[in-house]
Design an enzyme around this catalytic site. Structure first.
Site, PDB file in Angstrom:
ATOM      1  N   GLU A 265      49.331 -32.017  62.178  1.00 47.34           N
ATOM      2  CA  GLU A 265      49.635 -30.708  60.759  1.00 47.34           C
ATOM      3  C   GLU A 265      51.303 -32.049  59.844  1.00 47.34           C
ATOM      4  OE1 GLU A 265      52.704 -29.293  59.383  1.00 47.34           O
ATOM      5  OE2 GLU A 265      52.041 -27.877  60.649  1.00 47.34           O
ATOM      6  N   CYS A 302      56.591 -25.787  58.095  1.00 45.23           N
ATOM      7  CA  CYS A 302      56.354 -27.072  57.324  1.00 45.23           C
ATOM      8  C   CYS A 302      55.824 -26.194  56.314  1.00 45.23           C
ATOM      9  CB  CYS A 302      55.229 -27.307  58.139  1.00 45.23           C
ATOM     10  SG  CYS A 302      54.698 -26.262  59.284  1.00 45.23           S
TER      11      CYS A 302
END
Length: 528
Positions: A265, A302
């Site tokens: 990720e 994120c």
């Protein structure tokens, strides 16, 4: 609680190597005791060998026992809450309330996976019974389940020292699947990592799991991580971090004689689309929401929004002015370590160097140490189309407002987006219907689409998807949050014409554990 600074390999502490490093308090710049020993390739070999030896026992462990193991990890973490949170505060500069909440999330996701495993239906049993009289050829008896993939390498993240680190979601999902785990701790918070690792090791011993179920390797060297990824017994990699780091691991894994999946990720700018009516009616509140989301945790999420799209006009001008006023009141934010602060400043400078991108908000004073001030920049869609760098993540408290001349230009901007974790649309009900095509475009480019709100909260639940097309992740079919994350560490195996006694328990005619199974195309809990 005394820290050793050593590697945790199975049930033992590794003998110290020659190289050492220390954690640094990002707020004060002070080095923190103790010295931590740099892991070696020999440490990796020992840890992975133990994991391989433990694998068959781990994957064969009764689901109830495996669930209890995950719950015991959660209990062990709560037992050391004070020491764990205190050390994490020193190593990351994150406030106590944030870390207490993050520990709660860590514990809850372990318990969620425990519940999933105890239910047992996650193996997705499929049964197609034989039809010996079928013409022109008989149909065989075919049955399928998902089984554990093998030892997994997990790389701890810098921005979530608990929830995406040693005992975080990747570790929980892999252990739930029946895979032993070797964690490469993040070098910015080695003390936090050791404490969490010891909690897992205690759970391993209390639940009589095999020794190699869990190991923790620490070190600053990128070569150490490469050795782990290239080890022949590692069957999957989980990573949360930068695009450069994730891509490097992906390329390494692909270069192996036996390539393996890397679930990385990585970067995302999480675009927000402010539709005209919503911007006209709620511009001030939207400005406040954007500023709070961009600056939350100094932008070190994120899912922090980094791109804002809106149609040019007085409403957008008022929005930018309000956001600028609110940003000016925001104090500097503390970055997790100096490396992140330096990359943030470099990213802002790269954006400012683009002709047509201007800084419109944020304190321009020079901060010291690991502190940074939030930044708001502005440009228009034509500049955005010509400069792909505007669409690249700058990790930290910043966002770029992109003004569009028309609805059509906004749609083109959406079509030009790279893969993202999230996209958010703010609009009134009828306005949303008018922009229905926008949602169809975003579905192809993101993993989670929001209507209203802001993306910086990721709910840990069965239906959450925390992933997206590249470069947000290396595999858009997977998630790193929620119970579906377990599928990353499972693979299907089919059994054809097997005697009942030799079948795995979930595939036998008698459904002893009351699992949901797909039998001849029908989902049922009945016996076959």
């Amino acid at each position: 609680m005394c820290l050793t600074g050593k590697q945790l390999i199975g049930s033992s502490y590794a003998s110290p190597g020659n190289l050492t490093f220390q954690a640094v308090n990002p707020e004060t710049g002070a080095a923190l005791e103790p010295l931590f020993y740099e892991g070696t390739s020999q440490d990796v070999d020992r840890a992975v060998a133990l994991a391989e030896k433990a694998f068959d026992t781990c994957r064969a462990t009764d689901n109830r026992k495996r669930g209890e193991f995950l719950e015991t990890i959660a209990t062990e973490l709560l037992t050391i809450e004070g020491a764990l949170v205190d050390r994490a505060m020193q190593e990351t500069g994150l406030p106590e309330a944030r870390l207490v909440g993050e520990l709660g999330r860590t514990v809850n996701q372990l318990k969620l996976f425990a519940q999933l495993v105890k239910d047992g239906s996650y193996v997705e049993a499929r049964i197609d019974r034989a039809f010996p009289d079928r013409l022109p050829v008989p149909k065989p008896d075919i049955r399928q389940i998902l089984i554990a993939l093998g030892p997994v390498a997990v790389f701890g993240a810098s921005n979530f020292p608990l929830a995406f680190s040693v005992a975080g979601g990747d570790t929980a999902a892999a252990l739930a699947a029946g895979c032993p785990v070797v964690v490469k701790g993040h070098p910015a918070h080695p003390g936090t990592s050791e404490l969490a690792g010891r909690a897992i090791r205690n759970a391993v011993m209390k639940c009589a799991m095999p020794e190699g179920t869990f190991s923790l390797i620490q070190g600053r060297s990128q070569d150490l991580g490469a050795v782990l990824v290239l080890h022949s017994h590692i069957k999957a990699v989980a990573f949360t971090g930068s695009l450069a780091g994730g891509r490097a691991l992906f390329d390494l894994a692909a270069s192996r004689p036996e390539p393996i999946p890397v679930y990385a990720e990585m970067g995302s700018v999480n675009p927000v689309f402010l539709l005209p009516q919503a911007l006209q009616e709620h511009g001030d509140s939207l400005a406040k929401g954007v500023v709070e989301s961009v600056t939350l945790g100094a932008g070190q999420f994120c899912t922090s929004p980094g791109l804002l799209f809106a149609i040019k006009g007085p409403a957008l001008e008022n929005f930018v002015q309000k956001a600028e006023e609110l940003l000016a009141k925001k104090p500097p934010g503390l970055m997790l370590h100096r490396g992140i602060r330096e990359k943030f400043e470099q990213g802002i400078e790269r954006l400012k160097d683009i002709h047509g991108v201007v800084r419109v908000g944020g304190n321009t004073s020079q901060e010291t140490g690991c502190f940074v001030s939030p930044v708001l920049l502005q440009t228009d869609a034509k500049v955005f189309f010509e400069n792909t760098r505007i669409g690249e993540e700058v990790f930290g408290p910043s966002a770029v407002v992109v003004g569009c001349d028309s609805k059509e230009e906004m749609m083109t901007a959406a079509q030009n987006l790279q893969g993202q974790l999230t996209a958010t649309v703010h609009g009134r009900d009828l306005e949303l219907e008018d922009y229905a095509e926008l949602f169809r475009v975003l579905e192809r480019r993101v993993g989670r689409v929001l209507v209203g709100g802001f993306p910086t909260g990721v709910e840990v639940c069965d239906s959450m998807n925390h992933g997206g097309p590249y470069p947000a992740t290396t595999d858009s079919r997977s998630t790193s949050v929620g119970t579906a994350a377990i599928k990353r560490f499972l693979r299907p195996v089919c059994y054809q014409n097997f005697p009942q006694a030799m079948l795995p328990e979930p595939l036998k005619n008698k459904n002893e554990h009351n699992l949901w199974r797909l039998v001849d195309g029908t989902l049922t809990r009945d016996d076959v």
